[in-house]
Motif scaffolding. Structure first.
Motif, PDB file in Angstrom:
ATOM      1  N   LEU A  73       1.236  -0.973  -0.441  1.00  0.00           N
ATOM      2  CA  LEU A  73       0.028   0.175   0.229  1.00  0.00           C
ATOM      3  C   LEU A  73       1.099   1.525  -0.033  1.00  0.00           C
ATOM      4  O   LEU A  73       0.174   2.149  -0.980  1.00  0.00           O
ATOM      5  CB  LEU A  73      -1.209  -0.124   1.313  1.00  0.00           C
ATOM      6  CG  LEU A  73      -2.020  -0.876   1.454  1.00  0.00           C
ATOM      7  CD1 LEU A  73      -2.333  -1.056   2.491  1.00  0.00           C
ATOM      8  CD2 LEU A  73      -2.620  -0.907   0.168  1.00  0.00           C
ATOM      9  N   GLN A  74       1.818   0.978   0.690  1.00  0.00           N
ATOM     10  CA  GLN A  74       2.776   2.440   0.739  1.00  0.00           C
ATOM     11  C   GLN A  74       4.571   1.882   0.665  1.00  0.00           C
ATOM     12  O   GLN A  74       4.688   1.409   2.325  1.00  0.00           O
ATOM     13  CB  GLN A  74       1.890   3.426   2.446  1.00  0.00           C
ATOM     14  CG  GLN A  74       3.045   4.639   2.019  1.00  0.00           C
ATOM     15  CD  GLN A  74       2.955   5.364   3.481  1.00  0.00           C
ATOM     16  OE1 GLN A  74       2.301   4.437   4.366  1.00  0.00           O
ATOM     17  NE2 GLN A  74       2.455   6.515   3.457  1.00  0.00           N
ATOM     18  N   PRO A  75       4.872   1.897  -0.301  1.00  0.00           N
ATOM     19  CA  PRO A  75       6.248   1.933  -0.035  1.00  0.00           C
ATOM     20  C   PRO A  75       6.938   1.935   0.900  1.00  0.00           C
ATOM     21  O   PRO A  75       7.203   3.161   0.669  1.00  0.00           O
ATOM     22  CB  PRO A  75       6.264   1.642  -1.606  1.00  0.00           C
ATOM     23  CG  PRO A  75       5.199   1.856  -2.627  1.00  0.00           C
ATOM     24  CD  PRO A  75       4.744   2.494  -1.476  1.00  0.00           C
ATOM     25  N   GLY A  76       8.042   1.425   0.872  1.00  0.00           N
ATOM     26  CA  GLY A  76       8.582   1.537   2.560  1.00  0.00           C
ATOM     27  C   GLY A  76       8.143   2.096   3.915  1.00  0.00           C
ATOM     28  O   GLY A  76       8.906   2.056   4.416  1.00  0.00           O
ATOM     29  N   SER A  77       6.917   1.111   3.973  1.00  0.00           N
ATOM     30  CA  SER A  77       6.337   1.681   5.414  1.00  0.00           C
ATOM     31  C   SER A  77       7.115   0.875   5.902  1.00  0.00           C
ATOM     32  O   SER A  77       7.031   1.348   7.631  1.00  0.00           O
ATOM     33  CB  SER A  77       4.773   1.829   5.510  1.00  0.00           C
ATOM     34  OG  SER A  77       4.380   0.412   4.935  1.00  0.00           O
ATOM     35  N   ILE A  78       7.586  -0.383   6.307  1.00  0.00           N
ATOM     36  CA  ILE A  78       8.289  -1.279   7.110  1.00  0.00           C
ATOM     37  C   ILE A  78       9.559  -1.356   6.475  1.00  0.00           C
ATOM     38  O   ILE A  78       9.299  -2.150   5.551  1.00  0.00           O
ATOM     39  CB  ILE A  78       7.111  -2.504   6.527  1.00  0.00           C
ATOM     40  CG1 ILE A  78       5.854  -2.246   8.175  1.00  0.00           C
ATOM     41  CG2 ILE A  78       8.091  -3.662   8.280  1.00  0.00           C
ATOM     42  CD1 ILE A  78       5.122  -3.180   7.856  1.00  0.00           C
ATOM     43  N   LYS A  79      10.585  -1.335   7.260  1.00  0.00           N
ATOM     44  CA  LYS A  79      11.891  -1.037   6.423  1.00  0.00           C
ATOM     45  C   LYS A  79      12.408  -2.995   6.505  1.00  0.00           C
ATOM     46  O   LYS A  79      12.661  -3.425   5.757  1.00  0.00           O
ATOM     47  CB  LYS A  79      12.608  -0.106   7.684  1.00  0.00           C
ATOM     48  CG  LYS A  79      12.520   1.054   7.755  1.00  0.00           C
ATOM     49  CD  LYS A  79      12.540   1.453   6.427  1.00  0.00           C
ATOM     50  CE  LYS A  79      12.459   3.093   6.700  1.00  0.00           C
ATOM     51  NZ  LYS A  79      11.694   3.442   5.646  1.00  0.00           N
ATOM     52  N   LYS A  80      11.952  -3.841   7.544  1.00  0.00           N
ATOM     53  CA  LYS A  80      12.825  -5.328   7.666  1.00  0.00           C
ATOM     54  C   LYS A  80      11.979  -5.903   8.366  1.00  0.00           C
ATOM     55  O   LYS A  80      10.722  -5.493   9.260  1.00  0.00           O
ATOM     56  CB  LYS A  80      13.783  -4.807   8.580  1.00  0.00           C
ATOM     57  CG  LYS A  80      14.649  -6.293   8.383  1.00  0.00           C
ATOM     58  CD  LYS A  80      15.439  -6.566   9.469  1.00  0.00           C
ATOM     59  CE  LYS A  80      16.026  -7.869   8.714  1.00  0.00           C
ATOM     60  NZ  LYS A  80      16.693  -8.174  10.756  1.00  0.00           N
ATOM     61  N   ILE A  81      11.493  -6.698   7.647  1.00  0.00           N
ATOM     62  CA  ILE A  81      10.171  -8.188   7.621  1.00  0.00           C
ATOM     63  C   ILE A  81      10.835  -9.428   8.544  1.00  0.00           C
ATOM     64  O   ILE A  81      11.950  -9.657   8.069  1.00  0.00           O
ATOM     65  CB  ILE A  81       9.692  -8.167   6.973  1.00  0.00           C
ATOM     66  CG1 ILE A  81       8.670  -7.283   6.243  1.00  0.00           C
ATOM     67  CG2 ILE A  81       7.918  -9.434   6.959  1.00  0.00           C
ATOM     68  CD1 ILE A  81       7.716  -7.166   4.674  1.00  0.00           C
ATOM     69  N   GLU A  82      10.639  -9.379   9.565  1.00  0.00           N
ATOM     70  CA  GLU A  82      11.586 -10.037  10.130  1.00  0.00           C
ATOM     71  C   GLU A  82      10.622 -11.868   9.875  1.00  0.00           C
ATOM     72  O   GLU A  82       9.567 -11.703  10.157  1.00  0.00           O
ATOM     73  CB  GLU A  82      10.926 -10.593  11.727  1.00  0.00           C
ATOM     74  CG  GLU A  82      12.124  -9.229  11.838  1.00  0.00           C
ATOM     75  CD  GLU A  82      13.778  -9.546  12.413  1.00  0.00           C
ATOM     76  OE1 GLU A  82      13.841 -10.523  12.107  1.00  0.00           O
ATOM     77  OE2 GLU A  82      14.086  -7.905  12.648  1.00  0.00           O
ATOM     78  N   MET A  83      11.576 -12.669   9.692  1.00  0.00           N
ATOM     79  CA  MET A  83      11.272 -14.150   8.567  1.00  0.00           C
ATOM     80  C   MET A  83      11.623 -15.097   9.150  1.00  0.00           C
ATOM     81  O   MET A  83      10.783 -16.486   9.695  1.00  0.00           O
ATOM     82  CB  MET A  83      11.867 -14.654   7.346  1.00  0.00           C
ATOM     83  CG  MET A  83      11.848 -13.769   6.496  1.00  0.00           C
ATOM     84  SD  MET A  83      10.433 -12.977   5.835  1.00  0.00           S
ATOM     85  CE  MET A  83       9.688 -13.996   5.162  1.00  0.00           C
ATOM     86  N   SER A  84      11.627 -14.457  10.872  1.00  0.00           N
ATOM     87  CA  SER A  84      12.026 -16.009  12.025  1.00  0.00           C
ATOM     88  C   SER A  84      10.650 -16.388  12.247  1.00  0.00           C
ATOM     89  O   SER A  84      10.104 -15.338  12.885  1.00  0.00           O
ATOM     90  CB  SER A  84      12.907 -14.961  12.789  1.00  0.00           C
ATOM     91  OG  SER A  84      13.243 -15.959  14.483  1.00  0.00           O
ATOM     92  N   LYS A  85      10.219 -17.625  13.049  1.00  0.00           N
ATOM     93  CA  LYS A  85       9.483 -17.875  13.611  1.00  0.00           C
ATOM     94  C   LYS A  85       9.367 -17.473  15.281  1.00  0.00           C
ATOM     95  O   LYS A  85       8.323 -18.151  16.050  1.00  0.00           O
ATOM     96  CB  LYS A  85       8.782 -19.362  13.184  1.00  0.00           C
ATOM     97  CG  LYS A  85       8.943 -19.705  12.336  1.00  0.00           C
ATOM     98  CD  LYS A  85       7.484 -18.396  11.107  1.00  0.00           C
ATOM     99  CE  LYS A  85       7.602 -18.931   9.940  1.00  0.00           C
ATOM    100  NZ  LYS A  85       6.821 -17.836   9.542  1.00  0.00           N
ATOM    101  N   MET A  86      10.246 -16.868  15.466  1.00  0.00           N
ATOM    102  CA  MET A  86      10.710 -16.702  16.924  1.00  0.00           C
ATOM    103  C   MET A  86       9.078 -15.856  18.055  1.00  0.00           C
ATOM    104  O   MET A  86       8.404 -14.822  17.116  1.00  0.00           O
ATOM    105  CB  MET A  86      11.797 -16.590  17.646  1.00  0.00           C
ATOM    106  CG  MET A  86      12.699 -17.410  17.373  1.00  0.00           C
ATOM    107  SD  MET A  86      14.524 -16.431  17.720  1.00  0.00           S
ATOM    108  CE  MET A  86      14.159 -16.350  19.329  1.00  0.00           C
TER     109      MET A  86
END
Length: 192
Positions: A73-86
Protein backbone atom coordinates in the motif's frame (compact mmCIF):
# COMPACT_ATOMS: atom_id res chain seq x y z
CA UNK A 1 -7.98 -22.70 20.79
CA UNK A 2 -7.31 -23.15 24.50
CA UNK A 3 -5.25 -20.39 26.09
CA UNK A 4 -2.95 -22.98 27.66
CA UNK A 5 -1.37 -23.39 24.21
CA UNK A 6 0.33 -20.02 24.68
CA UNK A 7 1.81 -20.86 28.07
CA UNK A 8 -1.03 -19.42 30.10
CA UNK A 9 -3.61 -21.06 32.30
CA UNK A 10 -7.03 -21.44 30.72
CA UNK A 11 -9.51 -18.73 31.58
CA UNK A 12 -12.32 -19.25 34.05
CA UNK A 13 -15.16 -17.24 35.53
CA UNK A 14 -15.62 -13.69 34.29
CA UNK A 15 -12.44 -13.82 32.18
CA UNK A 16 -13.76 -16.88 30.33
CA UNK A 17 -17.14 -15.22 29.76
CA UNK A 18 -15.48 -12.09 28.38
CA UNK A 19 -13.16 -14.12 26.17
CA UNK A 20 -16.06 -16.19 24.81
CA UNK A 21 -18.04 -13.01 24.11
CA UNK A 22 -15.11 -11.61 22.09
CA UNK A 23 -14.79 -14.89 20.18
CA UNK A 24 -18.50 -14.84 19.24
CA UNK A 25 -18.08 -11.42 17.60
CA UNK A 26 -15.79 -12.93 14.95
CA UNK A 27 -17.62 -13.03 11.60
CA UNK A 28 -16.39 -15.53 9.00
CA UNK A 29 -17.94 -13.60 6.09
CA UNK A 30 -16.12 -10.38 7.00
CA UNK A 31 -12.85 -12.27 7.56
CA UNK A 32 -13.25 -13.96 4.17
CA UNK A 33 -13.82 -10.58 2.49
CA UNK A 34 -10.72 -9.12 4.15
CA UNK A 35 -8.65 -12.19 3.23
CA UNK A 36 -9.73 -11.95 -0.41
CA UNK A 37 -8.84 -8.25 -0.42
CA UNK A 38 -5.37 -8.97 0.98
CA UNK A 39 -4.79 -11.55 -1.76
CA UNK A 40 -5.99 -9.06 -4.38
CA UNK A 41 -3.65 -6.32 -3.18
CA UNK A 42 -0.67 -8.69 -2.83
CA UNK A 43 -1.53 -10.34 -6.16
CA UNK A 44 -1.07 -13.85 -4.73
CA UNK A 45 -2.85 -16.38 -2.54
CA UNK A 46 -0.98 -15.78 0.74
CA UNK A 47 -4.13 -15.83 2.87
CA UNK A 48 -6.67 -18.62 3.08
CA UNK A 49 -10.03 -17.06 2.14
CA UNK A 50 -12.29 -19.59 3.89
CA UNK A 51 -12.96 -17.09 6.67
CA UNK A 52 -12.66 -19.76 9.37
CA UNK A 53 -10.95 -18.39 12.47
CA UNK A 54 -8.22 -21.05 12.44
CA UNK A 55 -7.32 -20.42 8.78
CA UNK A 56 -7.39 -16.63 9.23
CA UNK A 57 -5.16 -16.91 12.29
CA UNK A 58 -2.66 -19.29 10.65
CA UNK A 59 -2.33 -17.04 7.59
CA UNK A 60 -1.58 -13.87 9.55
CA UNK A 61 -0.10 -14.89 12.92
CA UNK A 62 3.58 -14.27 12.08
CA UNK A 63 2.86 -10.76 10.71
CA UNK A 64 4.79 -11.31 7.47
CA UNK A 65 1.71 -11.03 5.24
CA UNK A 66 0.57 -7.94 7.15
CA UNK A 67 3.98 -6.27 6.65
CA UNK A 68 3.94 -7.15 2.94
CA UNK A 69 0.44 -5.63 2.72
CA UNK A 70 1.60 -2.39 4.38
CA UNK A 71 4.58 -2.16 2.03
CA UNK A 72 2.35 -2.83 -0.98
CA UNK A 73 0.00 0.00 0.00
CA UNK A 74 2.77 2.42 0.94
CA UNK A 75 6.23 1.25 -0.22
CA UNK A 76 8.91 1.49 2.44
CA UNK A 77 6.49 1.84 5.35
CA UNK A 78 8.09 -1.19 7.04
CA UNK A 79 11.86 -1.27 6.62
CA UNK A 80 12.58 -4.85 7.70
CA UNK A 81 10.25 -7.84 7.78
CA UNK A 82 11.37 -10.50 10.24
CA UNK A 83 11.08 -13.98 8.67
CA UNK A 84 11.91 -15.75 11.94
CA UNK A 85 9.15 -17.75 13.63
CA UNK A 86 10.32 -16.71 17.10
CA UNK A 87 7.50 -15.16 19.14
CA UNK A 88 9.10 -11.77 19.77
CA UNK A 89 10.08 -11.39 16.09
CA UNK A 90 6.55 -12.21 14.95
CA UNK A 91 5.09 -9.76 17.45
CA UNK A 92 7.57 -7.15 16.20
CA UNK A 93 6.17 -7.65 12.68
CA UNK A 94 2.63 -7.24 13.99
CA UNK A 95 3.56 -4.06 15.91
CA UNK A 96 5.29 -2.64 12.82
CA UNK A 97 2.16 -3.31 10.79
CA UNK A 98 -0.04 -1.53 13.34
CA UNK A 99 2.28 1.50 13.33
CA UNK A 100 2.24 1.58 9.53
CA UNK A 101 -1.56 1.22 9.42
CA UNK A 102 -1.90 4.10 11.86
CA UNK A 103 0.37 6.29 9.73
CA UNK A 104 -1.82 5.42 6.69
CA UNK A 105 -4.86 6.82 8.46
CA UNK A 106 -6.34 3.93 10.47
CA UNK A 107 -7.63 5.50 13.70
CA UNK A 108 -6.08 4.30 16.95
CA UNK A 109 -9.49 3.04 18.07
CA UNK A 110 -9.56 0.59 15.14
CA UNK A 111 -6.06 -0.82 15.65
CA UNK A 112 -5.46 -4.10 17.46
CA UNK A 113 -2.80 -5.14 19.94
CA UNK A 114 -0.21 -7.71 18.91
CA UNK A 115 -1.52 -10.27 21.43
CA UNK A 116 -4.96 -10.03 19.82
CA UNK A 117 -3.47 -11.79 16.80
CA UNK A 118 -0.40 -13.62 18.13
CA UNK A 119 -2.24 -15.24 21.05
CA UNK A 120 -5.56 -15.32 19.18
CA UNK A 121 -7.22 -13.24 21.86
CA UNK A 122 -9.45 -11.10 19.61
CA UNK A 123 -9.43 -11.91 15.90
CA UNK A 124 -12.43 -9.63 15.41
CA UNK A 125 -10.21 -6.64 16.28
CA UNK A 126 -7.78 -7.76 13.55
CA UNK A 127 -10.65 -7.92 11.03
CA UNK A 128 -11.84 -4.43 12.06
CA UNK A 129 -8.33 -3.00 11.60
CA UNK A 130 -7.92 -4.61 8.18
CA UNK A 131 -11.36 -3.37 7.08
CA UNK A 132 -10.38 0.14 8.12
CA UNK A 133 -7.12 -0.12 6.21
CA UNK A 134 -9.07 -1.52 3.24
CA UNK A 135 -11.25 1.60 3.15
CA UNK A 136 -8.10 3.74 2.96
CA UNK A 137 -6.45 1.67 0.21
CA UNK A 138 -8.07 3.70 -2.58
CA UNK A 139 -5.99 6.70 -1.51
CA UNK A 140 -2.87 4.66 -2.32
CA UNK A 141 -4.06 3.57 -5.77
CA UNK A 142 -5.05 0.06 -4.66
CA UNK A 143 -8.42 -1.71 -4.64
CA UNK A 144 -10.44 -0.91 -1.54
CA UNK A 145 -13.19 -2.67 0.39
CA UNK A 146 -16.22 -1.39 2.23
CA UNK A 147 -17.94 1.95 1.82
CA UNK A 148 -16.03 4.88 0.34
CA UNK A 149 -14.94 7.30 3.02
CA UNK A 150 -16.10 10.86 2.72
CA UNK A 151 -13.76 13.62 1.65
CA UNK A 152 -13.17 16.78 3.63
CA UNK A 153 -15.55 19.58 2.65
CA UNK A 154 -14.43 22.76 4.37
CA UNK A 155 -16.70 25.77 4.05
CA UNK A 156 -15.55 29.31 4.65
CA UNK A 157 -18.22 31.87 5.47
CA UNK A 158 -17.62 35.60 5.32
CA UNK A 159 -18.15 37.76 8.39
CA UNK A 160 -21.33 39.23 6.80
CA UNK A 161 -22.77 35.75 6.25
CA UNK A 162 -22.05 34.81 9.86
CA UNK A 163 -23.74 37.98 11.18
CA UNK A 164 -26.81 37.51 8.94
CA UNK A 165 -27.89 34.52 11.00
CA UNK A 166 -27.89 36.42 14.32
CA UNK A 167 -31.28 38.04 13.62
CA UNK A 168 -33.04 34.79 12.72
CA UNK A 169 -34.93 32.59 15.11
CA UNK A 170 -34.15 29.00 14.28
CA UNK A 171 -37.05 26.61 13.77
CA UNK A 172 -35.55 24.27 16.34
CA UNK A 173 -36.27 26.87 19.01
CA UNK A 174 -40.01 26.76 18.32
CA UNK A 175 -42.38 29.43 19.42
CA UNK A 176 -44.72 29.90 22.35
CA UNK A 177 -47.72 31.45 20.43
CA UNK A 178 -49.74 32.42 23.47
CA UNK A 179 -48.67 29.55 25.71
CA UNK A 180 -48.41 30.28 29.40
CA UNK A 181 -47.48 28.34 32.47
CA UNK A 182 -50.87 28.76 34.06
CA UNK A 183 -51.78 25.05 34.07
CA UNK A 184 -48.60 23.93 35.80
CA UNK A 185 -49.06 23.07 39.45
CA UNK A 186 -45.92 21.27 40.42
CA UNK A 187 -45.69 21.08 44.17
CA UNK A 188 -49.17 22.52 44.57
CA UNK A 189 -51.96 20.58 46.25
CA UNK A 190 -54.75 19.18 44.15
CA UNK A 191 -58.01 21.10 44.62
CA UNK A 192 -61.18 19.04 44.41
Amino acid sequence: MASATFGRASKSGLAAETHNKLQRKYDEARASEVSSWINLVLNDQSVNTSGKAEDFYESLKDGVVLCRLANELQPGSIKKIEMSKMAFKCMENINNFCRAANSMGVPTTELFQSVDLWERQNLNAVVICLESLGRKAGKFGKPSIGPKESDKNVRDFSEDQMRASEGMIGLQMGSNKGATQSGINFGNTRHM
